[in-house]
Design an enzyme around this catalytic site. Structure first.
Site, PDB file in Angstrom:
ATOM      1  N   GLU A  34       2.011   1.364  16.223  1.00  0.00           N
ATOM      2  CA  GLU A  34       2.322   2.429  15.254  1.00  0.00           C
ATOM      3  C   GLU A  34       3.614   3.109  15.675  1.00  0.00           C
ATOM      4  O   GLU A  34       3.771   3.513  16.819  1.00  0.00           O
ATOM      5  CB  GLU A  34       1.168   3.437  15.173  1.00  0.00           C
ATOM      6  CG  GLU A  34       1.433   4.652  14.303  1.00  0.00           C
ATOM      7  CD  GLU A  34       1.887   4.305  12.881  1.00  0.00           C
ATOM      8  OE1 GLU A  34       1.168   3.577  12.178  1.00  0.00           O
ATOM      9  OE2 GLU A  34       2.998   4.747  12.484  1.00  0.00           O
ATOM     10  N   GLY A  39      -2.723   6.741  11.133  1.00  0.00           N
ATOM     11  CA  GLY A  39      -3.383   6.982   9.838  1.00  0.00           C
ATOM     12  C   GLY A  39      -2.446   6.753   8.665  1.00  0.00           C
ATOM     13  O   GLY A  39      -2.895   6.637   7.525  1.00  0.00           O
ATOM     14  N   GLY A  40      -1.143   6.722   8.921  1.00  0.00           N
ATOM     15  CA  GLY A  40      -0.182   6.378   7.869  1.00  0.00           C
ATOM     16  C   GLY A  40      -0.101   7.384   6.733  1.00  0.00           C
ATOM     17  O   GLY A  40      -0.381   8.577   6.901  1.00  0.00           O
ATOM     18  N   THR A  41       0.270   6.886   5.571  1.00  0.00           N
ATOM     19  CA  THR A  41       0.582   7.733   4.414  1.00  0.00           C
ATOM     20  C   THR A  41      -0.627   8.538   3.946  1.00  0.00           C
ATOM     21  O   THR A  41      -0.542   9.757   3.767  1.00  0.00           O
ATOM     22  CB  THR A  41       1.073   6.843   3.247  1.00  0.00           C
ATOM     23  OG1 THR A  41       2.156   6.046   3.699  1.00  0.00           O
ATOM     24  CG2 THR A  41       1.514   7.685   2.061  1.00  0.00           C
ATOM     25  N   CYS A  42      -1.741   7.870   3.712  1.00  0.00           N
ATOM     26  CA  CYS A  42      -2.910   8.539   3.125  1.00  0.00           C
ATOM     27  C   CYS A  42      -3.317   9.749   3.955  1.00  0.00           C
ATOM     28  O   CYS A  42      -3.520  10.841   3.434  1.00  0.00           O
ATOM     29  CB  CYS A  42      -4.071   7.549   3.014  1.00  0.00           C
ATOM     30  SG  CYS A  42      -5.548   8.270   2.311  1.00  0.00           S
ATOM     31  N   HIS A 441     -29.665  14.503 -16.244  1.00  0.00           N
ATOM     32  CA  HIS A 441     -29.207  15.595 -17.095  1.00  0.00           C
ATOM     33  C   HIS A 441     -29.089  16.857 -16.244  1.00  0.00           C
ATOM     34  O   HIS A 441     -29.967  17.121 -15.432  1.00  0.00           O
ATOM     35  CB  HIS A 441     -30.211  15.841 -18.229  1.00  0.00           C
ATOM     36  CG  HIS A 441     -29.867  17.073 -19.014  1.00  0.00           C
ATOM     37  ND1 HIS A 441     -28.854  17.081 -19.949  1.00  0.00           N
ATOM     38  CD2 HIS A 441     -30.380  18.335 -18.984  1.00  0.00           C
ATOM     39  CE1 HIS A 441     -28.769  18.302 -20.482  1.00  0.00           C
ATOM     40  NE2 HIS A 441     -29.681  19.075 -19.907  1.00  0.00           N
TER      41      HIS A 441
HETATM   42  C1  LIG Z   1       1.568  11.815  -2.403  1.00  0.00           C
HETATM   43  C2  LIG Z   1       0.647  10.639  -2.390  1.00  0.00           C
HETATM   44  C3  LIG Z   1      -0.648  10.772  -2.814  1.00  0.00           C
HETATM   45  C4  LIG Z   1      -1.507   9.691  -2.803  1.00  0.00           C
HETATM   46  N1  LIG Z   1      -2.788   9.844  -3.245  1.00  0.00           N
HETATM   47  C5  LIG Z   1      -3.633   8.794  -3.263  1.00  0.00           C
HETATM   48  C6  LIG Z   1      -4.966   8.928  -3.694  1.00  0.00           C
HETATM   49  O1  LIG Z   1      -5.397  10.003  -4.089  1.00  0.00           O
HETATM   50  N2  LIG Z   1      -5.775   7.839  -3.680  1.00  0.00           N
HETATM   51  C7  LIG Z   1      -5.322   6.621  -3.245  1.00  0.00           C
HETATM   52  O2  LIG Z   1      -6.101   5.655  -3.262  1.00  0.00           O
HETATM   53  N3  LIG Z   1      -4.054   6.462  -2.831  1.00  0.00           N
HETATM   54  C8  LIG Z   1      -3.203   7.513  -2.822  1.00  0.00           C
HETATM   55  N4  LIG Z   1      -1.926   7.349  -2.366  1.00  0.00           N
HETATM   56  C9  LIG Z   1      -1.492   6.018  -1.906  1.00  0.00           C
HETATM   57  C10 LIG Z   1      -1.987   5.745  -0.481  1.00  0.00           C
HETATM   58  O3  LIG Z   1      -1.583   6.786   0.373  1.00  0.00           O
HETATM   59  C11 LIG Z   1      -1.434   4.426   0.004  1.00  0.00           C
HETATM   60  O4  LIG Z   1      -1.707   3.442  -0.940  1.00  0.00           O
HETATM   61  C12 LIG Z   1      -2.036   4.018   1.329  1.00  0.00           C
HETATM   62  O5  LIG Z   1      -1.805   4.972   2.325  1.00  0.00           O
HETATM   63  C13 LIG Z   1      -1.451   2.674   1.757  1.00  0.00           C
HETATM   64  O6  LIG Z   1      -1.887   2.362   3.007  1.00  0.00           O
HETATM   65  P1  LIG Z   1      -1.182   1.227   3.855  1.00  0.00           P
HETATM   66  O7  LIG Z   1      -2.194   0.887   4.877  1.00  0.00           O
HETATM   67  O8  LIG Z   1      -0.677   0.139   3.022  1.00  0.00           O
HETATM   68  O9  LIG Z   1       0.121   1.888   4.508  1.00  0.00           O
HETATM   69  P2  LIG Z   1       0.448   3.289   5.122  1.00  0.00           P
HETATM   70  O10 LIG Z   1      -0.675   4.227   4.999  1.00  0.00           O
HETATM   71  O11 LIG Z   1       1.756   3.706   4.566  1.00  0.00           O
HETATM   72  O12 LIG Z   1       0.592   2.979   6.674  1.00  0.00           O
HETATM   73  C14 LIG Z   1       1.594   2.187   7.202  1.00  0.00           C
HETATM   74  C15 LIG Z   1       1.814   2.550   8.665  1.00  0.00           C
HETATM   75  O13 LIG Z   1       2.668   1.591   9.265  1.00  0.00           O
HETATM   76  C16 LIG Z   1       3.573   2.245  10.120  1.00  0.00           C
HETATM   77  N5  LIG Z   1       4.759   1.381  10.258  1.00  0.00           N
HETATM   78  C17 LIG Z   1       5.648   1.034   9.295  1.00  0.00           C
HETATM   79  N6  LIG Z   1       6.561   0.173   9.776  1.00  0.00           N
HETATM   80  C18 LIG Z   1       6.264  -0.017  11.066  1.00  0.00           C
HETATM   81  C19 LIG Z   1       6.847  -0.809  12.107  1.00  0.00           C
HETATM   82  N7  LIG Z   1       7.902  -1.584  11.881  1.00  0.00           N
HETATM   83  N8  LIG Z   1       6.296  -0.756  13.345  1.00  0.00           N
HETATM   84  C20 LIG Z   1       5.196   0.015  13.577  1.00  0.00           C
HETATM   85  N9  LIG Z   1       4.612   0.768  12.633  1.00  0.00           N
HETATM   86  C21 LIG Z   1       5.126   0.747  11.402  1.00  0.00           C
HETATM   87  C22 LIG Z   1       3.857   3.555   9.404  1.00  0.00           C
HETATM   88  O14 LIG Z   1       4.339   4.529  10.298  1.00  0.00           O
HETATM   89  C23 LIG Z   1       2.470   3.894   8.844  1.00  0.00           C
HETATM   90  O15 LIG Z   1       1.740   4.674   9.758  1.00  0.00           O
HETATM   91  C24 LIG Z   1      -1.043   8.429  -2.345  1.00  0.00           C
HETATM   92  C25 LIG Z   1       0.263   8.284  -1.906  1.00  0.00           C
HETATM   93  C26 LIG Z   1       1.109   9.374  -1.920  1.00  0.00           C
HETATM   94  C27 LIG Z   1       2.519   9.196  -1.428  1.00  0.00           C
END
Ligand SMILES: Cc1cc2nc3c(=O)[nH]c(=O)nc-3n(C[C@H](O)[C@H](O)[C@H](O)COP(=O)(O)OP(=O)(O)OC[C@H]3O[C@@H](n4cnc5c(N)ncnc54)[C@H](O)[C@@H]3O)c2cc1C
Length: 459
Positions: A34, A39-42, A441
């Site tokens: 990482e 935990g990334g985006t979510c 209901h």
């Molecule tokens: C504002 C917003 C609201 C959202 N709301 C919802 C919702 O309500 N419901 C829903 O289902 N989805 C929602 N989403 C979408 C959801 O967040 C994403 O679809 C989901 O997080 C995708 O997960 P992922 O595992 O593909 O990647 P991510 O969660 O993006 O994780 C990728 C990880 O990889 C790491 N990484 C990247 N490149 C490298 C590298 N080269 N080396 C090491 N680490 C790296 C990053 O730092 C990150 O931690 C929302 C998105 C946003 C932006």
């Protein structure tokens, strides 16, 4: 110096950690890498922070409706944005910490912090160290797209990542992008007390939805005082004395909106541009998404791509489903496929939109014979009792098989109720199963049999 693992997982978003845990649990040696927040985006800048902030905004909205609901709040409803943010930080931070602690506590799993880049089809480099494996899983997600608007480098702007860390109330927030993320932030900030303008390039909001869904959502947010500007072409940004100008060519309205702050919500870009994919020979499409097959294998044997970076989903549940498919195929010899899943998601405006299956537009395009119904929430008892009657329930079924083709439930509880229909779709059962079921209901779901009794030939 190099280290060898049975599997390497790049990224700790919504697929990577569960996959690492499952592989490690099966006795494989796993490295998970990482570069930023666990935990990334979510967890950090997407679902969890936005839904936590939306809860504060919706509570404030309800408090303002006291007169209608029979109570009085002494004094104005004022948000303490520092406390709103602190609550978000606590909830989001707990998940972030939880993912990291979980991974670090796993037997057979090595956690590495740093940016990973492919060196060959079987190796990646992190912090100058070479890691080798015959199985590499890419879960690198995406980031907010920064459009090449003229003037973009001359003004400050927010994206979803920086916006969730705001601890003050912008006086006038201009949001560029009238889709899911723009709308959620827009209604949230309007309810916090900001003036909000949403500038959308297309002819309607959430352009991927049916026109009646877009129109109803527009009505809902406009009623709360959000200004909507559609058909905004040639957007540019510029500094003004009173703030930031979003300039546009448009068919109606002023060619310039000046706000105190600007949020860009114009789409997502996959994090595949600095991953060294060319050293591994992994193919991408023209938008940078990694090309995969039905079992999430890339063009290179031994490399998989899961989550947002493969362009098949864009949601937390699709990323998690990717993990389940890959893990079950590898460890259980189960033949799960991406094409087995049914498209489903929600838009977390209030009321929310719950969606599953095909839109009307897709059904029309498919040319199949269908039956359809649209039923206003103003006739749903539960919605009336709650004083939340905006929206409608829309369901389509195949005229021959009687299976449900798609639904849009824009209304109170829509994000939950739609899943009643989703499960029946997965069961490939006819809609009559729902029509004959007895529900609780008073709920919104109890109206599904009534709604389904009004199906008519699809117009
Ligand atoms: C504002 C917003 C609201 C959202 N709301 C919802 C919702 O309500 N419901 C829903 O289902 N989805 C929602 N989403 C979408 C959801 O967040 C994403 O679809 C989901 O997080 C995708 O997960 P992922 O595992 O593909 O990647 P991510 O969660 O993006 O994780 C990728 C990880 O990889 C790491 N990484 C990247 N490149 C490298 C590298 N080269 N080396 C090491 N680490 C790296 C990053 O730092 C990150 O931690 C929302 C998105 C946003 C932006």
């Amino acid at each position: 110096m190099s280290r060898h693992f049975d599997a390497i997982v790049i990224g700790t978003g919504q697929a990577g950690p569960s996959l690492a845990a499952r592989l490690a649990g099966a006795g494989r040696s796993v490295a998970i890498i990482e570069r930023h927040k666990f935990g990334g985006t979510c967890v950090n800048t997407g679902c969890i922070p936005t839904k936590t902030l939306i809860a504060s905004a919706n509570a404030a909205h309800l408090a303002r409706r006291g007169a209608e609901l029979g109570f009085q709040v002494n004094g104005d409803v004022c948000l303490d944005m520092k406390r709103v943010k602190a609550r978000k930080d606590e909830i989001s931070g707990r998940s972030n910490k939880g993912v990291e602690e979980w991974l670090r506590g796993l037997k057979n799993c090595t956690v590495i912090q740093g940016h990973a880049r492919f060196d060959s089809p079987h190796s990646v480099v992190v912090n100058d160290e070479l890691l080798e494996s015959d199985k590499i899983f890419i879960n690198v997600g995406g980031r907010a797209t920064i459009p090449a608007f003229p003037g973009i480098h001359d003004v400050p702007f927010f994206t979803n990542s920086s916006m969730v860390d705001v601890d003050f109330l912008p006086e006038h927030l201009v949001i560029v992008g009238g889709s899911y993320i723009g709308l959620e932030f827009g209604q949230m900030y309007r309810r916090f007390g900001s003036q909000v303008t949403i500038v959308e390039m297309g002819p309607r909001l959430i352009g991927r939805e049916d026109e009646d869904v877009s129109d109803e959502v527009r009505k809902i947010v406009e009623l709360e005082g959000i200004e909507i500007r559609l058909n905004a072409k040639c957007i540019s940004l510029a500094k003004r004395e009173s703030g930031i100008a979003v300039r546009m060519e448009c068919t109606e309205g002023s060619p310039e909106v000046v706000g105190t702050h600007v949020l860009l919500a114009v789409g997502r870009t996959p994090n595949t541009d600095d991953l060294g994919l060319e050293h591994a020979g992994v193919l991408m499409d023209e938008h940078g998404y990694i090309v995969i097959d039905d079992q999430l294998q890339t063009s290179v044997p031994g490399i998989w791509a899961l989550g947002d970076c493969n362009g098949y989903g864009g949601f937390t549940h699709t990323a998690y489903n990717d993990y389940e498919i890959v893990a079950d195929n590898l460890l259980n010899a189960d033949h799960r496929r991406v094409s087995d899943r049914i498209h489903t998601y929600a838009l977390y405006t209030d009321p929310p939109l719950g969606r599953c299956g095909m839109t009307d537009t897709e059904i029309r395009k498919s040319g199949r014979a269908a039956l359809a119904v649209k039923y206003p929430m103003s006739k749903v008892g539960r919605a009336i009792e709650k004083g939340e009657t905006q929206g409608f329930i829309k369901i389509s079924v195949d005229a021959e098989t009687k299976q449900i083709l798609g639904a849009a439930i824009l209304g109170t509880g829509g994000d939950e109720v739609v899943q009643v229909l989703l499960d029946v779709m997965y069961a490939k059962a006819p809609y009559t199963v729902v029509k004959r079921a007895m529900h609780i209901h008073p709920t919104v779901a109890e109206f599904l049999p009534t709604v389904l009794s009004k199906l008519e030939p699809f117009a």
